[in-house]
Design an enzyme around this catalytic site. Structure first.
Site, PDB file in Angstrom:
ATOM      1  N   GLY A  14     -27.173  67.727  11.501  1.00  0.00           N
ATOM      2  CA  GLY A  14     -27.343  68.772  10.747  1.00  0.00           C
ATOM      3  C   GLY A  14     -27.667  68.691   9.613  1.00  0.00           C
ATOM      4  O   GLY A  14     -27.566  69.804   8.605  1.00  0.00           O
ATOM      5  N   ARG A  94     -30.396  72.049  23.212  1.00  0.00           N
ATOM      6  CA  ARG A  94     -30.674  73.113  24.563  1.00  0.00           C
ATOM      7  C   ARG A  94     -30.870  74.015  24.551  1.00  0.00           C
ATOM      8  O   ARG A  94     -31.896  74.691  23.569  1.00  0.00           O
ATOM      9  CB  ARG A  94     -29.287  73.784  24.899  1.00  0.00           C
ATOM     10  CG  ARG A  94     -27.958  73.158  25.301  1.00  0.00           C
ATOM     11  CD  ARG A  94     -26.367  72.838  25.367  1.00  0.00           C
ATOM     12  NE  ARG A  94     -26.102  71.946  25.407  1.00  0.00           N
ATOM     13  CZ  ARG A  94     -26.033  71.165  26.512  1.00  0.00           C
ATOM     14  NH1 ARG A  94     -26.528  71.893  28.017  1.00  0.00           N
ATOM     15  NH2 ARG A  94     -24.743  70.408  26.422  1.00  0.00           N
ATOM     16  N   ILE A  95     -32.222  74.563  25.635  1.00  0.00           N
ATOM     17  CA  ILE A  95     -32.797  75.349  25.807  1.00  0.00           C
ATOM     18  C   ILE A  95     -32.563  76.684  25.893  1.00  0.00           C
ATOM     19  O   ILE A  95     -31.550  77.101  27.102  1.00  0.00           O
ATOM     20  CB  ILE A  95     -34.408  75.290  26.991  1.00  0.00           C
ATOM     21  CG1 ILE A  95     -34.363  73.335  27.021  1.00  0.00           C
ATOM     22  CG2 ILE A  95     -35.063  76.330  27.443  1.00  0.00           C
ATOM     23  CD1 ILE A  95     -34.770  73.549  27.729  1.00  0.00           C
ATOM     24  N   ASN A 110     -36.839  78.132  15.251  1.00  0.00           N
ATOM     25  CA  ASN A 110     -36.317  77.236  15.767  1.00  0.00           C
ATOM     26  C   ASN A 110     -36.987  75.693  14.541  1.00  0.00           C
ATOM     27  O   ASN A 110     -38.375  76.571  14.594  1.00  0.00           O
ATOM     28  CB  ASN A 110     -36.945  76.794  16.948  1.00  0.00           C
ATOM     29  CG  ASN A 110     -36.343  75.178  17.840  1.00  0.00           C
ATOM     30  OD1 ASN A 110     -35.605  74.440  17.462  1.00  0.00           O
ATOM     31  ND2 ASN A 110     -37.523  74.500  18.191  1.00  0.00           N
ATOM     32  N   HIS A 112     -39.288  71.968  14.415  1.00  0.00           N
ATOM     33  CA  HIS A 112     -39.855  70.673  15.106  1.00  0.00           C
ATOM     34  C   HIS A 112     -40.602  69.941  14.486  1.00  0.00           C
ATOM     35  O   HIS A 112     -41.285  70.518  13.909  1.00  0.00           O
ATOM     36  CB  HIS A 112     -40.851  71.499  17.114  1.00  0.00           C
ATOM     37  CG  HIS A 112     -40.816  70.230  17.742  1.00  0.00           C
ATOM     38  ND1 HIS A 112     -39.793  69.564  18.358  1.00  0.00           N
ATOM     39  CD2 HIS A 112     -42.346  70.411  17.630  1.00  0.00           C
ATOM     40  CE1 HIS A 112     -40.153  68.892  19.130  1.00  0.00           C
ATOM     41  NE2 HIS A 112     -41.816  68.858  18.888  1.00  0.00           N
ATOM     42  N   GLU A 145     -39.694  81.040  25.866  1.00  0.00           N
ATOM     43  CA  GLU A 145     -38.438  80.798  27.278  1.00  0.00           C
ATOM     44  C   GLU A 145     -39.351  79.559  27.123  1.00  0.00           C
ATOM     45  O   GLU A 145     -38.032  78.781  27.599  1.00  0.00           O
ATOM     46  CB  GLU A 145     -39.347  81.859  27.762  1.00  0.00           C
ATOM     47  CG  GLU A 145     -38.364  82.537  28.313  1.00  0.00           C
ATOM     48  CD  GLU A 145     -38.959  83.564  29.878  1.00  0.00           C
ATOM     49  OE1 GLU A 145     -38.784  82.717  31.186  1.00  0.00           O
ATOM     50  OE2 GLU A 145     -38.976  84.481  29.871  1.00  0.00           O
TER      51      GLU A 145
END
Ligand code: GRF
Length: 238
Positions: A14, A94-95, A110, A112, A145
């Site tokens: 986190g 999770r996706i 998101n 990355h 997706e």
């Protein structure tokens, strides 16, 4: 002025969640608030952070849910209750399925730890080291997706050093993750982002960028103070 309600999804440490809360606390990130943290991991350190910053949290355990749709339905219900208007994935392992994504079109971000589209999925920093790239970095994008795909909002490069370990590279990238995520959120909140044909157009007009850079100086100082004792970060600040 209306306040953007952020709903954060995190599964672990986190630190990105914390950096967003610090930006809010320092008054750098404006017109936004974290309404709720949801985690799928009862042991997530993110839970302690939410307590420290007085942010409500809820644990949604996927194992007790019948299927993915049930799990995502539960998350949606909680976000709805908290009037969440922007979803922040901060180390969420999770996706998300189209069922959930459709409810927040271009309203899910998101982060990355690589320069997408390179090194998607898990262990991005290890993949970068193994490949031997000389530059990696971080990417903030709207979720779609496919894993680690979707319109790119911001990226920041980080040089790879000859003697880098996975940990040292990951930590140096993290320095910029913590800065860039709030910047991307502020751009969204200020309505400066427009997605055209899958590409994000950013409106930096009227001195937006200069103003942000000025405000961000406070966070950079704060970051230096918190981390100057950690040897991984020595020399990051140039
Ligand atoms: C970060 O490196 C983020 O880019 C990736 O997972 C890590 C989460 O770290 N998606 P933290 O939980 O925010 O500390």
């Amino acid at each position: 002025m209306s306040i953007e309600k952020l709903g954060v999804l995190a599964s672990g440490r986190g630190s990105n969640f914390q950096a967003i809360l610090e930006h809010l606390e320092l008054g750098i990130l404006k017109a936004a608030d974290v309404s709720v943290l949801i985690t799928d991991n009862p042991d997530a350190q993110a839970l302690e952070i939410s307590d420290r910053f007085d942010v409500p949290h809820q644990i949604v355990n996927p194992q007790v849910k019948e299927n993915k749709k049930e799990f995502e339905h539960e998350i949606h219900k909680i976000f709805d209750k908290h009037n969440v208007s922007l979803v922040i994935m901060a180390g969420f392992m999770r996706i998300l399925s189209p069922f959930f994504l459709d409810k927040y079109e271009e309203k899910i971000m998101n982060i990355h730890p690589a320069l997408l589209p390179s090194f998607k999925g898990l262990n991005a920093q290890e993949q970068a080291l193994e490949y031997g790239v000389k530059v990696s970095g971080c990417t903030i994008h709207y979720a779609s997706e496919e894993v680690d795909s979707g319109p790119i909002i911001l990226q920041h490069p980080v040089p790879v050093r000859e003697n880098d370990s996975v940990r040292s590279l990951a930590d140096r990238i993290l320095v910029f993750e913590h800065r860039m995520y709030s910047k991307a959120i502020q751009l969204h909140v200020d309505d400066r982002l427009e997605v055209i044909d899958g590409r994000v157009k950013i409106d930096y007009g009227d001195g937006w960028k200069e103003e942000w850079d000025e405000r961000e100086k406070t966070f950079i100082e704060h970051q230096k103070k918190s981390w100057e004792k950690d040897e991984v970060f020595r020399g990051v600040w140039k």
